[in-house]
Design a protein around this motif. Structure first.
Motif, PDB file in Angstrom:
ATOM      1  N   SER A   1      29.486  11.674  18.327  1.00  0.00           N
ATOM      2  CA  SER A   1      29.905  10.575  19.270  1.00  0.00           C
ATOM      3  C   SER A   1      29.508  11.024  20.526  1.00  0.00           C
ATOM      4  CB  SER A   1      31.381  10.695  19.444  1.00  0.00           C
ATOM      5  OG  SER A   1      32.001  12.001  19.526  1.00  0.00           O
ATOM      6  N   TYR A   2      29.662  10.082  21.558  1.00  0.00           N
ATOM      7  CA  TYR A   2      29.042  10.168  23.009  1.00  0.00           C
ATOM      8  C   TYR A   2      30.293   9.936  23.896  1.00  0.00           C
ATOM      9  CZ  TYR A   2      24.625  10.614  20.788  1.00  0.00           C
ATOM     10  OH  TYR A   2      23.564  11.001  20.108  1.00  0.00           O
ATOM     11  N   GLN A   3      30.400  10.370  25.187  1.00  0.00           N
ATOM     12  CA  GLN A   3      31.221  10.025  26.108  1.00  0.00           C
ATOM     13  C   GLN A   3      30.396   9.584  27.259  1.00  0.00           C
ATOM     14  OE1 GLN A   3      30.884  13.587  24.816  1.00  0.00           O
ATOM     15  NE2 GLN A   3      31.979  12.744  23.135  1.00  0.00           N
ATOM     16  N   GLY A   4      31.078   8.342  27.677  1.00  0.00           N
ATOM     17  CA  GLY A   4      30.559   7.453  28.878  1.00  0.00           C
ATOM     18  C   GLY A   4      31.151   5.898  28.783  1.00  0.00           C
ATOM     19  N   ALA A   5      30.340   5.183  29.039  1.00  0.00           N
ATOM     20  CA  ALA A   5      30.737   3.767  29.425  1.00  0.00           C
ATOM     21  C   ALA A   5      29.638   2.951  28.724  1.00  0.00           C
ATOM     22  CB  ALA A   5      30.942   3.234  30.722  1.00  0.00           C
ATOM     23  N   SER A   6      30.149   1.661  28.088  1.00  0.00           N
ATOM     24  CA  SER A   6      29.062   0.718  27.529  1.00  0.00           C
ATOM     25  C   SER A   6      29.729  -0.837  27.798  1.00  0.00           C
ATOM     26  CB  SER A   6      28.979   1.014  25.997  1.00  0.00           C
ATOM     27  OG  SER A   6      30.041   0.702  25.369  1.00  0.00           O
ATOM     28  N   ILE A   7      28.933  -1.686  27.903  1.00  0.00           N
ATOM     29  CA  ILE A   7      29.024  -3.016  27.959  1.00  0.00           C
ATOM     30  C   ILE A   7      28.287  -3.664  27.036  1.00  0.00           C
ATOM     31  CG2 ILE A   7      27.575  -3.397  30.103  1.00  0.00           C
ATOM     32  CD1 ILE A   7      29.549  -5.148  31.080  1.00  0.00           C
ATOM     33  N   THR A   8      29.188  -4.706  26.312  1.00  0.00           N
ATOM     34  CA  THR A   8      28.248  -5.583  25.447  1.00  0.00           C
ATOM     35  C   THR A   8      28.679  -7.154  25.685  1.00  0.00           C
ATOM     36  OG1 THR A   8      28.544  -3.773  23.749  1.00  0.00           O
ATOM     37  CG2 THR A   8      27.961  -6.135  22.947  1.00  0.00           C
ATOM     38  N   SER A   9      27.841  -8.026  25.774  1.00  0.00           N
ATOM     39  CA  SER A   9      27.945  -9.371  26.166  1.00  0.00           C
ATOM     40  C   SER A   9      27.232 -10.374  25.108  1.00  0.00           C
ATOM     41  CB  SER A   9      27.662  -9.766  27.614  1.00  0.00           C
ATOM     42  OG  SER A   9      27.705 -11.093  27.867  1.00  0.00           O
ATOM     43  N   SER A  10      28.073 -11.371  24.638  1.00  0.00           N
ATOM     44  CA  SER A  10      27.488 -12.203  23.672  1.00  0.00           C
ATOM     45  C   SER A  10      27.756 -13.590  24.199  1.00  0.00           C
ATOM     46  CB  SER A  10      28.230 -12.256  22.250  1.00  0.00           C
ATOM     47  OG  SER A  10      27.679 -10.734  21.878  1.00  0.00           O
TER      48      SER A  10
ATOM     49  N   SER B   1      27.490  13.004  28.159  1.00  0.00           N
ATOM     50  CA  SER B   1      27.779  14.017  27.107  1.00  0.00           C
ATOM     51  C   SER B   1      27.882  13.693  25.585  1.00  0.00           C
ATOM     52  CB  SER B   1      28.904  14.736  27.604  1.00  0.00           C
ATOM     53  OG  SER B   1      30.134  14.353  27.258  1.00  0.00           O
ATOM     54  N   THR B   2      27.902  14.769  24.859  1.00  0.00           N
ATOM     55  CA  THR B   2      27.843  14.231  23.496  1.00  0.00           C
ATOM     56  C   THR B   2      28.618  15.356  22.653  1.00  0.00           C
ATOM     57  OG1 THR B   2      26.588  13.866  21.307  1.00  0.00           O
ATOM     58  CG2 THR B   2      25.665  15.586  23.091  1.00  0.00           C
ATOM     59  N   SER B   3      29.008  14.828  21.366  1.00  0.00           N
ATOM     60  CA  SER B   3      29.571  15.656  20.353  1.00  0.00           C
ATOM     61  C   SER B   3      28.971  15.789  19.304  1.00  0.00           C
ATOM     62  CB  SER B   3      31.253  15.493  20.269  1.00  0.00           C
ATOM     63  OG  SER B   3      31.629  16.051  19.066  1.00  0.00           O
TER      64      SER B   3
ATOM     65  N   LYS C   1      25.985  19.045  26.644  1.00  0.00           N
ATOM     66  CA  LYS C   1      24.864  18.514  27.513  1.00  0.00           C
ATOM     67  C   LYS C   1      23.920  17.726  26.455  1.00  0.00           C
ATOM     68  CE  LYS C   1      25.596  19.291  31.873  1.00  0.00           C
ATOM     69  NZ  LYS C   1      25.686  18.366  33.036  1.00  0.00           N
ATOM     70  N   LEU C   2      23.279  16.819  27.004  1.00  0.00           N
ATOM     71  CA  LEU C   2      22.210  16.096  26.003  1.00  0.00           C
ATOM     72  C   LEU C   2      20.730  16.907  26.210  1.00  0.00           C
ATOM     73  CD1 LEU C   2      23.425  12.543  27.699  1.00  0.00           C
ATOM     74  CD2 LEU C   2      23.434  13.195  25.171  1.00  0.00           C
ATOM     75  N   GLN C   3      20.321  16.913  24.834  1.00  0.00           N
ATOM     76  CA  GLN C   3      19.105  17.280  24.763  1.00  0.00           C
ATOM     77  C   GLN C   3      18.037  16.526  24.063  1.00  0.00           C
ATOM     78  OE1 GLN C   3      20.213  21.153  22.929  1.00  0.00           O
ATOM     79  NE2 GLN C   3      19.292  22.242  24.863  1.00  0.00           N
ATOM     80  N   ALA C   4      16.781  16.805  24.094  1.00  0.00           N
ATOM     81  CA  ALA C   4      15.854  15.972  23.422  1.00  0.00           C
ATOM     82  C   ALA C   4      15.107  16.657  22.176  1.00  0.00           C
ATOM     83  CB  ALA C   4      14.806  15.721  24.186  1.00  0.00           C
ATOM     84  N   MET C   5      14.273  15.928  21.300  1.00  0.00           N
ATOM     85  CA  MET C   5      13.665  16.560  20.227  1.00  0.00           C
ATOM     86  C   MET C   5      12.490  15.827  20.348  1.00  0.00           C
ATOM     87  SD  MET C   5      16.320  16.245  17.044  1.00  0.00           S
ATOM     88  CE  MET C   5      15.215  16.754  15.782  1.00  0.00           C
ATOM     89  N   LEU C   6      11.437  16.545  20.152  1.00  0.00           N
ATOM     90  CA  LEU C   6       9.921  15.974  19.876  1.00  0.00           C
ATOM     91  C   LEU C   6       9.614  16.102  18.391  1.00  0.00           C
ATOM     92  CD1 LEU C   6       7.990  17.229  23.423  1.00  0.00           C
ATOM     93  CD2 LEU C   6       9.016  14.890  22.712  1.00  0.00           C
TER      94      LEU C   6
ATOM     95  N   GLN D   1      14.058  20.688  21.640  1.00  0.00           N
ATOM     96  CA  GLN D   1      13.766  21.079  22.953  1.00  0.00           C
ATOM     97  C   GLN D   1      14.892  21.628  23.766  1.00  0.00           C
ATOM     98  OE1 GLN D   1      10.276  20.614  23.654  1.00  0.00           O
ATOM     99  NE2 GLN D   1      10.514  20.144  21.478  1.00  0.00           N
ATOM    100  N   ARG D   2      15.057  22.928  23.278  1.00  0.00           N
ATOM    101  CA  ARG D   2      16.294  23.505  23.861  1.00  0.00           C
ATOM    102  C   ARG D   2      16.402  24.159  25.212  1.00  0.00           C
ATOM    103  NH1 ARG D   2      19.983  23.624  19.510  1.00  0.00           N
ATOM    104  NH2 ARG D   2      19.042  23.571  17.572  1.00  0.00           N
ATOM    105  N   GLN D   3      15.091  24.182  25.778  1.00  0.00           N
ATOM    106  CA  GLN D   3      15.116  24.710  27.033  1.00  0.00           C
ATOM    107  C   GLN D   3      15.491  24.215  28.309  1.00  0.00           C
ATOM    108  OE1 GLN D   3      12.626  23.257  25.157  1.00  0.00           O
ATOM    109  NE2 GLN D   3      10.819  22.624  26.265  1.00  0.00           N
ATOM    110  N   ALA D   4      15.929  22.677  27.871  1.00  0.00           N
ATOM    111  CA  ALA D   4      16.496  22.201  29.036  1.00  0.00           C
ATOM    112  C   ALA D   4      17.638  21.082  28.354  1.00  0.00           C
ATOM    113  CB  ALA D   4      15.209  21.058  29.607  1.00  0.00           C
ATOM    114  N   THR D   5      18.292  20.496  29.594  1.00  0.00           N
ATOM    115  CA  THR D   5      19.361  19.618  28.944  1.00  0.00           C
ATOM    116  C   THR D   5      19.469  18.733  30.027  1.00  0.00           C
ATOM    117  OG1 THR D   5      21.146  20.725  30.598  1.00  0.00           O
ATOM    118  CG2 THR D   5      20.799  21.481  28.257  1.00  0.00           C
ATOM    119  N   SER D   6      20.023  17.402  29.844  1.00  0.00           N
ATOM    120  CA  SER D   6      20.075  16.332  30.857  1.00  0.00           C
ATOM    121  C   SER D   6      21.503  15.874  30.900  1.00  0.00           C
ATOM    122  CB  SER D   6      19.386  14.885  30.100  1.00  0.00           C
ATOM    123  OG  SER D   6      19.428  13.907  30.888  1.00  0.00           O
ATOM    124  N   ASP D   7      21.596  15.507  32.410  1.00  0.00           N
ATOM    125  CA  ASP D   7      22.978  14.863  32.672  1.00  0.00           C
ATOM    126  C   ASP D   7      23.582  13.689  32.162  1.00  0.00           C
ATOM    127  OD1 ASP D   7      23.770  17.314  34.212  1.00  0.00           O
ATOM    128  OD2 ASP D   7      22.329  16.553  35.985  1.00  0.00           O
TER     129      ASP D   7
END
Length: 418
Positions: free
Chosen positions: A155-164, A178-180, A189-194, A199-205
Motif C-alpha cells: 500500500s501507499y500513503q498519500g492522495a489521489s483523485i479520479t474523475s469520470s 511513502s509505502t508499506s 521511503k520510496l526506492q527504485a529498481m532497474l 537501487q538501495r543507495q537512494a530514496t525518494s520523498d
C-alpha cells in the motif's frame, strides 16, 4: 489470547466498528466489508548462484488475513466516506537459511518475524463523478502496478483523485509520499529498481502521477497516456492501446505499450535512459486462448520502476522481467478454461518466454528463458464454495543472473462480512 490473535482481533474490530458507526449515522447504507484468508507456500531454489547473495534457497509458508472495509457516501452534492484495510501475516514455517521469499519480514538477527500487521485508513470525498482519497491507497496504474503477488498486498500513503465526468474518459492523478511493502508493516521511503536490481543507495520523498484512459468502440478499445515521477530518481511516460475484436467464433485482442524513462531532478541513482516497447496479441475461441508477445528494451539502462513493484510489460512475469538493458524477448502462451468442457472453475496457463541481446556490461551477450505452468481451481458449490487453489511451477535459466526453480501453492477464501 495469544499476541497474534490479539492483533488480528484489533484489526477485525477496527474495520467492523468503523462500518457499524457509519451505518448507525444513517449515511453509509452502501458500506461493505470482506475478509480474505490467504495461505501461501513459496519455494525458490537458486540452482546456479550469481551475485553477492549466496543463499541457495528461499522457502517459507505463511497465513495471511486481508480485511477490506469500504463505505458508501453521505447524501448531498458532496459525499464523504471512509475506506480501511487491515492486514495480518503469520509465520507457519521459515528458517534463517530460507528467508527473503517476500512473504515475511526479516529481523536483524536474520530470522523471519512470527507475525506482522497493519491497519490503514483513507478518507474519501465525491462530487459528481470525481473522487478524492487521502490516506492509505492501493493504486493500480500503468506507471505503478498494484503488485499483490505475495502473502499481503502493498500500500501507499498519500492522495489521489479520479474523475469520470466525460463518458469513456477517466482522468487520474496523485501524490504518494511513502509505502508499506508487501512483507512489512511500517511505512518506508520510496526506492527504485532497474530491471531486477533494487537501487538501495537512494530514496525518494514522493511518487507523482497523472494519466488518462479513454474507452470507446463499445469499450472494446482503450487508449492510455500516463506520466509517473519518482522524485529525483526518474520520470516515465507511458502510451498504451488495448483492443478486442470479435471475428466470427473468435475474439482477437491486442495489448500494446511504450514507455520512455529518464533521470529526474538530482539524479540520485545516476543517469537513466530506457525506452521499452511491448506487444501482446491474443486469439480466443471457446475455452482456448493463445498469446504471442514481443518486448524490446532500448537505451543505456534497464527498465525502471518503483521498488518492489511489477510492471504492465507484456513479457514480465513474477520470476523474470525480461527488462534489462537492450533486451529483446518473445513469448508464447496458452490458456484453457475448462468451463468449456463442463468443468467451471478450473483454468490453466502454460507460458514460455525467451530473451537475448542483453547488455550485461561484462563483455558478453546476456540470454535468459522461463517456462511457467499455472493451474487454478475455484470450488463452485457446497460448503467450500469460493475456495480457490492455485499451483505455480517455474523453471528460469540465464547466463548473467541466478537460475531459478520455483513452486508456489496458494489457497484463498473470501468471506463477505456485510
Amino acid at each position: 489470547m495469544t499476541n497474534t490473535a490479539s492483533k488480528f482481533s484489533v484489526l477485525l474490530c477496527a474495520g467492523v466498528s468503523a462500518g457499524v458507526a457509519q451505518a448507525e449515522s444513517g449515511f453509509f447504507e452502501d458500506a461493505s466489508a470482506t475478509l480474505q484468508l490467504r495461505n501461501y507456500y513459496f519455494s525458490r531454489d537458486f540452482s546456479d548462484i550469481v551475485g553477492p547473495n549466496k543463499q541457495s534457497k528461499a522457502e517459507e509458508w505463511a497465513q495471511g488475513f486481508i480485511l477490506n472495509f469500504k463505505s458508501g457516501y453521505t447524501p448531498g452534492p458532496v459525499g464523504f466516506g471512509l475506506d480501511a484495510v487491515g492486514t495480518l501475516g503469520i509465520k507457519l514455517d521459515s528458517s534463517p537459511d530460507r528467508v527473503n521469499t517476500g512473504l515475511l519480514p526479516v529481523k536483524e538477527d536474520g530470522r523471519a518475524a512470527d507475525d506482522y500487521s497493519r491497519l490503514g485508513v483513507a478518507g474519501k470525498m465525491r462530487l459528481s463523478r470525481t473522487e478524492l482519497k487521502v490516506g492509505e491507497l492501493q493504486p493500480n496504474l500503468p506507471v505503478l502496478v498494484f503488485s499483490d503477488i505475495r502473502l499481503l498486498p502493498p500500500s501507499y500513503q498519500g492522495a489521489s483523485i479520479t474523475s469520470s465526468e466525460i463518458a469513456g474518459l477517466t482522468l487520474q492523478g496523485g501524490h504518494l509520499n511513502s509505502t508499506s511493502l508487501r512483507n512489512e508493516a511500517g511505512d518506508d521511503k520510496l526506492q527504485a529498481m532497474l530491471g531486477h536490481l533494487p537501487q538501495r543507495q537512494a530514496t525518494s520523498d514522493a511518487f507523482n502521477y497523472a494519466g488518462a484512459d479513454y474507452a470507446f468502440n463499445d469499450n472494446r478499445t482503450t487508449l492510455s497516456a500516463w506520466y509517473g515521477q519518482l522524485e529525483d530518481i526518474y520520470g516515465q511516460r507511458y502510451f498504451g492501446l488495448k483492443h478486442s475484436e470479435p471475428v466470427g467464433a473468435w475474439v482477437l485482442g491486442a495489448n500494446i505499450g511504450y514507455f520512455d524513462s529518464r533521470e529526474d531532478g538530482k539524479h540520485l541513482i545516476g543517469d537513466i535512459d530506457n525506452q521499452a516497447f511491448y506487444s501482446l496479441l491474443s486469439a480466443r475461441r471457446g475455452g482456448h486462448t493463445v498469446y504471442v508477445g514481443y518486448q524490446a528494451m532500448f537505451g543505456d539502462s534497464a527498465f525502471p520502476r518503483v521498488f518492489a513493484n511489477i510492471s504492465p510489460l507484456g513479457n514480465e512475469v513474477p520470476t523474470y522481467e525480461f527488462a534489462f538493458a537492450d533486451e529483446r524477448s518473445w513469448q508464447v502462451r496458452y490458456d484453457y478454461d475448462f468451463a468449456a468442457l463442463g468443468m467451471p472453475g478450473l483454468t490453466t496457463t502454460l507460458r514460455y518466454i525467451s530473451g537475448d541481446n542483453v547488455d550485461t556490461g561484462q563483455g558478453f551477450e546476456g540470454k535468459d528463458w522461463e517456462r511457467d505452468l499455472d493451474i487454478g481451481y475455484v470450488v463452485q458449490g457446497g460448503a467450500l464454495k469460493g475456495l480457490g487453489v492455485r499451483v505455480r511451477n517455474v523453471t528460469a535459466r540465464s547466463n548473467y543472473r541466478t537460475d531459478i526453480d520455483e513452486n508456489r501453492l496458494i489457497l484463498s477464501y473470501t468471506i463477505a462480512l456485510f
